[in-house]
Design a protein around this motif. Sequence first.
Motif, PDB file in Angstrom:
ATOM      1  N   ASP A   1       2.471   7.254   4.250  1.00  0.00           N
ATOM      2  CA  ASP A   1       1.099   7.591   4.621  1.00  0.00           C
ATOM      3  C   ASP A   1       0.829   7.069   6.027  1.00  0.00           C
ATOM      4  O   ASP A   1       0.600   5.890   6.237  1.00  0.00           O
ATOM      5  N   MET A   2       0.883   7.969   6.996  1.00  0.00           N
ATOM      6  CA  MET A   2       0.778   7.534   8.387  1.00  0.00           C
ATOM      7  C   MET A   2      -0.591   6.930   8.691  1.00  0.00           C
ATOM      8  O   MET A   2      -0.722   6.111   9.605  1.00  0.00           O
ATOM      9  N   ALA A   3      -1.597   7.300   7.918  1.00  0.00           N
ATOM     10  CA  ALA A   3      -2.931   6.746   8.152  1.00  0.00           C
ATOM     11  C   ALA A   3      -2.909   5.228   7.965  1.00  0.00           C
ATOM     12  O   ALA A   3      -3.397   4.474   8.803  1.00  0.00           O
ATOM     13  N   ILE A   4      -2.268   4.790   6.877  1.00  0.00           N
ATOM     14  CA  ILE A   4      -2.175   3.350   6.611  1.00  0.00           C
ATOM     15  C   ILE A   4      -1.389   2.665   7.716  1.00  0.00           C
ATOM     16  O   ILE A   4      -1.744   1.592   8.187  1.00  0.00           O
TER      17      ILE A   4
ATOM     18  N   LYS B   1       0.823  -1.224   0.000  1.00  0.00           N
ATOM     19  CA  LYS B   1       0.000   0.000   0.000  1.00  0.00           C
ATOM     20  C   LYS B   1       0.850   1.265   0.000  1.00  0.00           C
ATOM     21  O   LYS B   1       0.329   2.357  -0.212  1.00  0.00           O
ATOM     22  N   SER B   2       2.139   1.146   0.292  1.00  0.00           N
ATOM     23  CA  SER B   2       2.977   2.332   0.472  1.00  0.00           C
ATOM     24  C   SER B   2       3.410   2.920  -0.869  1.00  0.00           C
ATOM     25  O   SER B   2       3.197   2.321  -1.924  1.00  0.00           O
TER      26      SER B   2
ATOM     27  N   LEU C   1      -0.997   3.519  10.841  1.00  0.00           N
ATOM     28  CA  LEU C   1      -1.677   3.454  12.130  1.00  0.00           C
ATOM     29  C   LEU C   1      -2.829   2.459  12.078  1.00  0.00           C
ATOM     30  O   LEU C   1      -3.048   1.684  13.003  1.00  0.00           O
ATOM     31  N   GLU C   2      -3.527   2.481  10.980  1.00  0.00           N
ATOM     32  CA  GLU C   2      -4.658   1.588  10.744  1.00  0.00           C
ATOM     33  C   GLU C   2      -4.286   0.120  10.989  1.00  0.00           C
ATOM     34  O   GLU C   2      -5.106  -0.661  11.474  1.00  0.00           O
ATOM     35  N   SER C   3      -3.054  -0.240  10.647  1.00  0.00           N
ATOM     36  CA  SER C   3      -2.659  -1.641  10.772  1.00  0.00           C
ATOM     37  C   SER C   3      -2.632  -2.099  12.215  1.00  0.00           C
ATOM     38  O   SER C   3      -2.791  -3.267  12.505  1.00  0.00           O
TER      39      SER C   3
END
Lengths: 329, 329
Positions: A320-323, A193-194, A325-327
């Motif tokens: 993308d810090m959202a991805i 995803k990165s 953190l989501e993990s």
Amino acid sequence: MGGDYGPPVTVAGALAALDAHPEIHVTFVGDPDQISTEIKNHRAETDRIAVVPSDGKISDDEHPVAALRRRPRSSIAVTTHLLKSGAADMAVSVGSTGATMAASVFALGLMEGLERPCIGGNFLGLAPDTTVIDLGSNVDCRPPQMVSFAALGVAFSRHYLGIQSPRVALLSVGEEAAKGNRQVQDTFTLLEKSHLNFVGNVEGMDFFTDKADVIVCDGFIGNILIKFAEGLGSVFRPFLQRQLASTFPEGAVTRITDAIWQSTNLPRTMGGPLFGINGLVMIGHGSSGPEGISGAIETGLLCHRIGLVNGFRQELSRLDMAIMLESGE
Amino acid sequence: MGGDYGPPVTVAGALAALDAHPEIHVTFVGDPDQISTEIKNHRAETDRIAVVPSDGKISDDEHPVAALRRRPRSSIAVTTHLLKSGAADMAVSVGSTGATMAASVFALGLMEGLERPCIGGNFLGLAPDTTVIDLGSNVDCRPPQMVSFAALGVAFSRHYLGIQSPRVALLSVGEEAAKGNRQVQDTFTLLEKSHLNFVGNVEGMDFFTDKADVIVCDGFIGNILIKFAEGLGSVFRPFLQRQLASTFPEGAVTRITDAIWQSTNLPRTMGGPLFGINGLVMIGHGSSGPEGISGAIETGLLCHRIGLVNGFRQELSRLDMAIMLESGE
């Protein structure tokens, strides 16, 4: 004050770098008497040397954070504060890696998005363009941490090794996405995803197959691999010497076996920067001789010239810090 | 039917072993036409050969258990059933390791106290007396599993390598008990409580320092290490050839570089037994040539002669299962 041999070796190595680079200044941090004695032994009288006293050192078998609290004036603590204050542009340590990391985090701070600093680099002479990260500072890594390592490795590969769009791979036991332990499987998903140029899993032999420019692994494995390679190189040398000595002249044998050893022991002579610290901190091998010290300084000068610390920061900021953190866990 | 080259290589290798050992019989399992053609090509007419037909094979990229359910007459399934029925004393496979393990568990069963079989052995020519376990069959190992591996490794070291009281060590990133990831720290505690001759942690260089006879690691790391060593050996050969070729005669260079390659690629020519299976199942390298097949058979003959399977069972039975279970998850 650190390393297996202390001031006799650290001073000799730094003075050699001073000789080779008229543009640099060296500040020694430690016991002024010991350091002055060594400087005098080398008859090195120049205004490009300074000595800053410190009190005590932290050894390999101490818990780094606890030891730093007990000895806030230890050589590594004083050194990293010189960097923080702007009195120095880069720090070099061959002492406890854990203490150097902890002192660097305390004095200089971690880059945003990281939980801990790490160590990476091109550790194999036989694969000089392949960056491996983490080489041993972090065990039990969570998948988002491993993605941060990948970004830092990309920055090193691009800025230090000059590879424009480094291919990132994950170290596993098979190429397929489903191969590997849970940590690797989860990291695979995040890397996909990165923004990184992720090319999938690679295996143990792929350090030598040019399938990737940056190979990401947990620091537990990285530490074992780097020591395994060193150990292998060290036994290869006498093994080869025995094989060759019966047939060939001694001079030729030594030249070749030295090349072999060098090909598996790069870090012993070149050192490497701490990744993810807001400042340039070089780690040299604990068993460095003078050439290991001057080698780490040389490597650091290059890192400084190319603005590697800024490179790290830029590449991390693209994640993308959202991805991440989501993990979660 | 397995391996990178199939019957042309497996038949040739097995016939070579048959020639060398007048006391053995070989049963080929697979496509009778292909096998008969190869046997005829070798003009090997003897009553010590049998052919048992099977239907299909399982490839490396299939899920072993699912594939075995779909193809219960595949060559590896038939082979392990021949062992179960007593029609054979040992099985040899160079096909999918996962499928061989799964078929062996189904047909022959696991030894008591184990969750999965594993693979171990002396994989480094430069450390021929050092047993490493697990070499890649198990990722995400729980600490009690790692203790079972240690016991199996001890049995191998004692019976196969002749070391009476093997020293067991745990692979980590430092010697101290507190060093390593959580898995290793928990395994350390269990090993200390066990009956095994546990000498503590070792590091990556200690494969070559004779600090331990049995080195225990997670199969994820074992797999990476064995492939890393293979890869290193493979690039060392051309590297050395270039280094040597300018100065020395070609014959001498080839002899030495072959010795080097061999020193990092033992398993390719000798194979190894599955550990913890109620029967003797030999795993050869997928890229084996004929000498890899005959080498795996040779190794298997030795394992059979020394009663290695019973040795595994005895050593496992000495583990205190109460301690193992107590650690639980």
